[in-house]
Design a protein around this motif. Structure first.
Motif, short mmCIF file in Angstrom:
data_model
loop_
_atom_site.label_atom_id
_atom_site.label_comp_id
_atom_site.label_asym_id
_atom_site.label_seq_id
_atom_site.Cartn_x
_atom_site.Cartn_y
_atom_site.Cartn_z
N GLY A 158 0.79 -1.23 0.00
CA GLY A 158 0.00 0.00 0.00
C GLY A 158 0.82 1.28 0.00
O GLY A 158 0.29 2.35 0.27
N ILE A 159 2.14 1.17 -0.29
CA ILE A 159 2.93 2.40 -0.39
C ILE A 159 2.30 3.28 -1.47
O ILE A 159 1.88 2.80 -2.51
CB ILE A 159 4.42 2.11 -0.69
CG1 ILE A 159 5.21 3.41 -0.71
CG2 ILE A 159 4.58 1.34 -1.98
CD1 ILE A 159 6.71 3.21 -0.88
N GLY A 160 2.24 4.56 -1.19
CA GLY A 160 1.57 5.46 -2.13
C GLY A 160 0.13 5.72 -1.73
O GLY A 160 -0.45 6.72 -2.12
N ALA A 161 -0.44 4.81 -0.92
CA ALA A 161 -1.82 5.03 -0.47
C ALA A 161 -1.84 6.12 0.59
O ALA A 161 -2.77 6.92 0.64
CB ALA A 161 -2.42 3.73 0.06
N ARG B 272 2.94 5.34 4.86
CA ARG B 272 3.52 4.12 4.29
C ARG B 272 4.73 4.45 3.42
O ARG B 272 5.75 3.75 3.44
CB ARG B 272 2.47 3.36 3.48
CG ARG B 272 1.39 2.79 4.37
CD ARG B 272 0.27 2.09 3.61
NE ARG B 272 -0.80 1.79 4.57
CZ ARG B 272 -1.36 0.59 4.73
NH1 ARG B 272 -0.99 -0.41 3.97
NH2 ARG B 272 -2.28 0.39 5.64
N THR B 273 4.61 5.54 2.67
CA THR B 273 5.73 5.95 1.81
C THR B 273 6.93 6.33 2.66
O THR B 273 8.06 5.86 2.43
CB THR B 273 5.28 7.14 0.93
OG1 THR B 273 4.11 6.75 0.22
CG2 THR B 273 6.37 7.54 -0.04
N LYS B 274 6.70 7.13 3.67
CA LYS B 274 7.79 7.60 4.54
C LYS B 274 8.44 6.42 5.26
O LYS B 274 9.67 6.35 5.37
CB LYS B 274 7.20 8.59 5.57
CG LYS B 274 8.19 9.51 6.22
CD LYS B 274 7.50 10.45 7.21
CE LYS B 274 6.93 9.67 8.38
NZ LYS B 274 6.20 10.53 9.35
N THR B 275 7.61 5.51 5.75
CA THR B 275 8.15 4.36 6.47
C THR B 275 9.02 3.50 5.57
O THR B 275 10.10 3.05 5.96
CB THR B 275 6.99 3.51 7.04
OG1 THR B 275 6.22 4.32 7.92
CG2 THR B 275 7.52 2.29 7.77
N THR B 276 8.57 3.29 4.35
CA THR B 276 9.35 2.46 3.42
C THR B 276 10.70 3.11 3.13
O THR B 276 11.75 2.44 3.19
CB THR B 276 8.57 2.25 2.11
OG1 THR B 276 7.29 1.69 2.43
CG2 THR B 276 9.31 1.31 1.18
N PRO C 67 -10.77 -4.15 -0.21
CA PRO C 67 -10.62 -3.87 1.21
C PRO C 67 -9.27 -3.25 1.54
O PRO C 67 -8.27 -3.57 0.90
CB PRO C 67 -10.69 -5.27 1.84
CG PRO C 67 -10.17 -6.19 0.78
CD PRO C 67 -10.45 -5.54 -0.56
N VAL C 68 -9.25 -2.37 2.51
CA VAL C 68 -7.97 -1.95 3.07
C VAL C 68 -8.12 -1.89 4.58
O VAL C 68 -9.16 -1.48 5.10
CB VAL C 68 -7.45 -0.61 2.48
CG1 VAL C 68 -8.22 0.58 3.01
CG2 VAL C 68 -5.97 -0.44 2.76
N MET C 69 -7.10 -2.36 5.30
CA MET C 69 -7.07 -2.31 6.75
C MET C 69 -5.94 -1.36 7.14
O MET C 69 -4.79 -1.57 6.76
CB MET C 69 -6.75 -3.71 7.32
CG MET C 69 -7.97 -4.58 7.56
SD MET C 69 -8.71 -5.20 6.01
CE MET C 69 -10.08 -6.14 6.67
N ALA C 70 -6.28 -0.33 7.88
CA ALA C 70 -5.26 0.60 8.36
C ALA C 70 -5.78 1.20 9.64
O ALA C 70 -6.95 1.60 9.70
CB ALA C 70 -5.00 1.69 7.33
N HIS C 71 -4.94 1.24 10.66
CA HIS C 71 -5.40 1.69 11.97
C HIS C 71 -4.46 2.70 12.61
O HIS C 71 -4.75 3.22 13.68
CB HIS C 71 -5.53 0.49 12.91
CG HIS C 71 -4.21 -0.18 13.13
ND1 HIS C 71 -3.71 -1.12 12.27
CD2 HIS C 71 -3.26 -0.01 14.07
CE1 HIS C 71 -2.52 -1.51 12.68
NE2 HIS C 71 -2.22 -0.85 13.76
N ALA C 72 -3.32 2.98 11.99
CA ALA C 72 -2.38 3.90 12.62
C ALA C 72 -2.96 5.31 12.65
O ALA C 72 -3.47 5.80 11.64
CB ALA C 72 -1.04 3.90 11.89
N VAL C 73 -2.85 5.95 13.81
CA VAL C 73 -3.31 7.32 13.97
C VAL C 73 -2.66 8.21 12.90
O VAL C 73 -3.28 9.15 12.39
CB VAL C 73 -2.97 7.81 15.40
CG1 VAL C 73 -3.14 9.31 15.53
CG2 VAL C 73 -3.84 7.06 16.42
N ASP C 74 -1.44 7.86 12.53
CA ASP C 74 -0.69 8.66 11.55
C ASP C 74 -1.15 8.50 10.11
O ASP C 74 -0.64 9.18 9.22
CB ASP C 74 0.81 8.29 11.62
CG ASP C 74 1.44 8.75 12.92
OD1 ASP C 74 1.14 9.87 13.36
OD2 ASP C 74 2.23 7.98 13.50
N GLU C 75 -2.06 7.57 9.84
CA GLU C 75 -2.43 7.39 8.43
C GLU C 75 -3.92 7.27 8.15
O GLU C 75 -4.34 7.32 6.99
CB GLU C 75 -1.69 6.20 7.81
CG GLU C 75 -2.20 4.82 8.22
CD GLU C 75 -1.63 3.70 7.31
OE1 GLU C 75 -1.16 3.99 6.20
OE2 GLU C 75 -1.68 2.54 7.74
#
Lengths: 270, 270, 270
Positions: free
Chosen positions: B101-104, B108-112, C47-55
């Protein structure tokens, strides 16, 4: 040896679980949560997963047993495990501990010993490497898989059971269930069980259901071991690999009959 | 082009995995943990999932490879990924990164990019949108699914491989595996693979097993891609939808034969 | 009563989901993440699963609907739920809430009420105990399973829908879908659905997909309920237990035809 392990005893526990549908509170690892819940549902128990420090003690108030599994730890989860363990001890419900991968890292070893120091555990279920590692800190495990044979570690299981004053169920090609004095050896099972993740964790969770309805802890653990082993054998007869095995196993948990247990049960008391 | 990609090479790796059962340490997302573990078990590898900052470096000590997957991030997990990446580099074991999901999201982009700056990655596996997004920050993805075709992004994969000095495996109807100079195009696979969650993540994890036993990184990745693609084709012949496909796929991973690989392998070297 | 619920409407929504593949952002519990993702993929959603406050707020920017499920809470996840709820309201995309196990612990009850105070929810899906507990705080649930019958709690569902100004879908052997005035009773479904974990959570997530493409919220929820119920009936005809049921169910979600809906749909408007 006054203990009597037989198919009717296993069957009686299964019927009791279906009838009362005990609520089994699981604080378990992420990998196996779904299969654990499905295993518990298939046998007629009622699973709940809750790990928040803010709610575990309240969940214990309505739970019939507690299952602690250290497969994917983090600080907040350890805190929740400790709180729920103490609450379960206070309420007097059984607690089953699965020291997944103990010996693989000091963190797992330390956490397990800390839990055992903080409260009373009714039963411990693990593979031979895990049980041996709990007894002798020089023994290490390869991740979460066992490098040792359960029968070879029979003594360590007995020592651990006596020391902790709990039942130890050590899984393997032969399962050893012991209170430190008497041991029940269950020869049921199938190698494919080690090719599906979470079968050991499901065994631990199912033990939580058996101990919720059977106050004889040694018998409850033995019945759970026989149930799992016989179900594994039957599931293996109708599958092509670990994918179909996993599906069949859940179906067998749901459908297992007294006849099937009588036909397949193989055990020794030593 | 001295590289030789053939069924016997794939088969040799599969046998090596079954024989040595490499321990693959996964820090991966919650959604796919169980299926990832089951995929690794089915091919004979030994999966372990551990993410606690307090234990990841110890787990690396006994691991044969590391798999990082950013599918469900949080601050503590990123910290654990960084620590384990550095420990894996220090020990010299392969590291496979899946930038799910990088780019989403910028997170995610920064972490990668931060992971790539903090340590050396042996291989990156992602879909075309993800690989393209890693090369060109203006490309965005739709959640975790690709909007692009792998063949169309061949150049971006090559650029990324050259820049990072790693192997890039870009999945799609045709998979591209490249070191920046040579590319292996694998035409195996089946559309149902995109209808089951975690197939890409499983590919990444299985690459961790192949790289643990094959020091030729380009070949190891290509073998993993062929293995996944051929298995997907065979699984599809015996299923009615994504539910049965998932089960069949695990069974095929467990049972795949050299004959089946020889019969189906389709690739180009460019 | 001007609402018209019929097979063609359900079918039209299914086709719209397959065509536009809406991105459904899930902040859901660990137990059901994989099966939720597989259910959404099977019907053609993304579907997408994402839970980080940062994203989470960034993920909402590309999402077509939001699904909040409180099955396994922790403080950071509640914060992420609140942020994403507000972002979804700001963007104007539908939000579906699943108050899993509300009433089992004060933490779940408090969190649900806090979410309802912080933003606007389009629909709430839960079992009868959960819906009743949301209306009357003296009603408690047994973990995550219902102790009550949906039909008996029809009034509570209506009261809740009127109070929150949202659609309430209360699951049971008969499902009740109501806006507080009109109620659609869906009699489809099968008892095995309660023997597989995450079927309710999947219903909630699938509602997220239906509401992403159908602006008539009451109809969208009813269509999702009919779809789930009919699929459950068909899956049950070809299975031996909850293991095979789960597989069949996913296959049926993928393959369901208009004919099958027409043949099985059973509902009342009251």
């Amino acid at each position: 040896m006054n203990v009597k392990v037989d198919p009717k005893g296993v069957w009686s526990d299964i019927q009791a679980i279906k009838k009362s549908s005990p609520l089994v509170h699981n604080i378990t690892n992420y990998v196996v949560m779904e299969s654990t819940a499905n295993g518990l549902l298939a046998i007629g128990a009622s699973p709940v997963m809750a790990h928040a420090v803010d709610e575990v003690e309240d969940m214990i108030k309505i739970a019939n047993s507690l299952v602690l599994n250290i497969g994917t730890l983090s600080p907040a989860w350890i805190q929740a495990m400790t709180l729920s363990l103490k609450a379960a001890n206070f309420k007097g419900i059984p607690v089953v501990l699965d020291p997944v991968g103990i010996g693989a890292t000091p963190y797992r070893t330390k956490t397990t010993h800390s839990l055992l120091a903080d409260g009373k555990v009714t039963a411990i279920r693990g593979n031979a490497s895990e049980i041996a590692s709990l007894t002798d800190s020089h023994i290490t495990t390869k991740g979460v898989d066992s490098l040792l044979n359960a029968i070879d570690c029979h003594d360590q299981a007995r020592i651990l059971a006596s020391k902790i004053k709990c039942i130890v169920w050590m899984s393997g090609s032969t399962d050893v269930i012991t209170d430190g004095k008497l041991s029940i050896l269950v020869h049921n099972g199938h190698p494919l069980m080690s090719k599906v993740t979470g079968m050991g964790c499901m065994a631990t969770a199912i033990t939580g259901a058996f101990l919720a309805i059977n106050q004889d802890i040694l018998l409850g653990c033995a019945h759970a071991a026989i149930f799992m082993g016989v179900a594994g054998e039957i599931a293996s007869t109708n599958c092509k690999g670990p994918g179909s095995f996993k599906l069949e196993f859940i179906d067998v948990l749901y459908n297992l009959s007294l006849d099937q247990i009588e036909e397949r049960i193989r055990l020794d008391l030593v």
